[in-house]
Enzyme design. Structure first.
Site, PDB file in Angstrom:
ATOM      1  N   ASN A 181       2.532   0.976  -9.657  1.00  0.00           N
ATOM      2  CA  ASN A 181       1.695   0.437  -8.589  1.00  0.00           C
ATOM      3  C   ASN A 181       1.006   1.552  -7.816  1.00  0.00           C
ATOM      4  OD1 ASN A 181       2.323  -2.788  -7.898  1.00  0.00           O
ATOM      5  ND2 ASN A 181       3.852  -1.784  -9.164  1.00  0.00           N
TER       6      ASN A 181
ATOM      7  N   GLY B 145       0.829  -1.187   0.000  1.00  0.00           N
ATOM      8  CA  GLY B 145       0.000   0.000   0.000  1.00  0.00           C
ATOM      9  C   GLY B 145       0.866   1.240   0.000  1.00  0.00           C
ATOM     10  N   TYR B 146       0.217   2.367  -0.212  1.00  0.00           N
ATOM     11  CA  TYR B 146       0.922   3.634  -0.333  1.00  0.00           C
ATOM     12  C   TYR B 146       0.408   4.625   0.692  1.00  0.00           C
ATOM     13  CZ  TYR B 146       2.955   1.612  -4.386  1.00  0.00           C
ATOM     14  OH  TYR B 146       3.668   0.778  -5.188  1.00  0.00           O
ATOM     15  N   ILE B 147       1.346   5.168   1.450  1.00  0.00           N
ATOM     16  CA  ILE B 147       1.013   6.186   2.442  1.00  0.00           C
ATOM     17  C   ILE B 147       0.933   7.544   1.757  1.00  0.00           C
ATOM     18  CG2 ILE B 147       1.825   7.390   4.509  1.00  0.00           C
ATOM     19  CD1 ILE B 147       3.102   4.689   5.361  1.00  0.00           C
TER      20      ILE B 147
ATOM     21  N   VAL C  37      -3.584   4.058   1.406  1.00  0.00           N
ATOM     22  CA  VAL C  37      -4.712   4.249   0.511  1.00  0.00           C
ATOM     23  C   VAL C  37      -5.248   2.866   0.139  1.00  0.00           C
ATOM     24  CG1 VAL C  37      -5.386   5.127  -1.765  1.00  0.00           C
ATOM     25  CG2 VAL C  37      -3.694   6.373  -0.397  1.00  0.00           C
TER      26      VAL C  37
END
Length: 170
Positions: free
Chosen positions: A144, A28-30, A82
């Site tokens: 990604n 995931g991406y912060i 997210v």
């Protein structure tokens, strides 16, 4: 400075699968909003990682990756990242002088298969396997971090899937 140089391609056939063994990735991406920069949390098996990437300059970008406790990675994925998370199985396959990484996406990005090869420099040549299709290096929609915000499953609905991508759909 740590630097990643890679080329990305669509995968157009399953002929690579015969000798491939994959590992499940959840990531995931912060943060992804600042000019191509991203902060990623990833779990591979029972290992957690935090990765910071800078904006792309050609085929290269700054990349810093650090191991983190698995419990921290899980909590960050659940509470800071997210949604939806990127789910994929990554296969590593030697071909020529390089090892190709083939990502078969799951969940919201199911049907998308991308192969990438890491290089020592942007001018380095690479043998291209016959299961490789169109090059998508530098096309941010295949990052990604972009797939989190605009998953592949939504592309067909918006007419974004092109003919060179048809071979990647399951």
């Amino acid at each position: 400075m740590a630097k990643e140089t890679e080329r990305k391609f669509l995968v157009i056939s399953d002929s690579w699968r015969a000798n491939a063994v994959g590992r499940l990735y959840s990531q995931g991406y912060i943060a992804t909003a600042v000019e191509g920069q991203s902060v990623r949390v990833r779990i591979v098996g029972e290992l957690g990682y935090l990765t910071i990437k800078g904006p792309a300059e050609g085929l290269s970008r700054a990349e810093f990756e650090y191991p983190i406790p698995l419990a921290d990675a899980r909590e960050m994925l659940d509470t800071l990242c997210v949604q939806p998370l990127i789910e994929k199985v990554r296969y590593r396959l030697p071909f020529g002088a390089h090892v190709w990484e083939i990502d078969e996406f799951k969940g919201e990005n199911a049907g998308l298969i991308i192969a990438e090869v890491e290089l020592m420099s942007e001018s380095q040549t690479v043998d291209i396997p016959d299961w490789i299709g169109a090059e998508v290096s530098g096309q941010t929609k295949y990052y990604n971090a972009s797939l989190v915000k605009h998953p592949y499953s939504k592309w067909q609905k918006s007419g974004e899937i092109k003919s060179e991508e048809i071979g990647t759909q399951s």
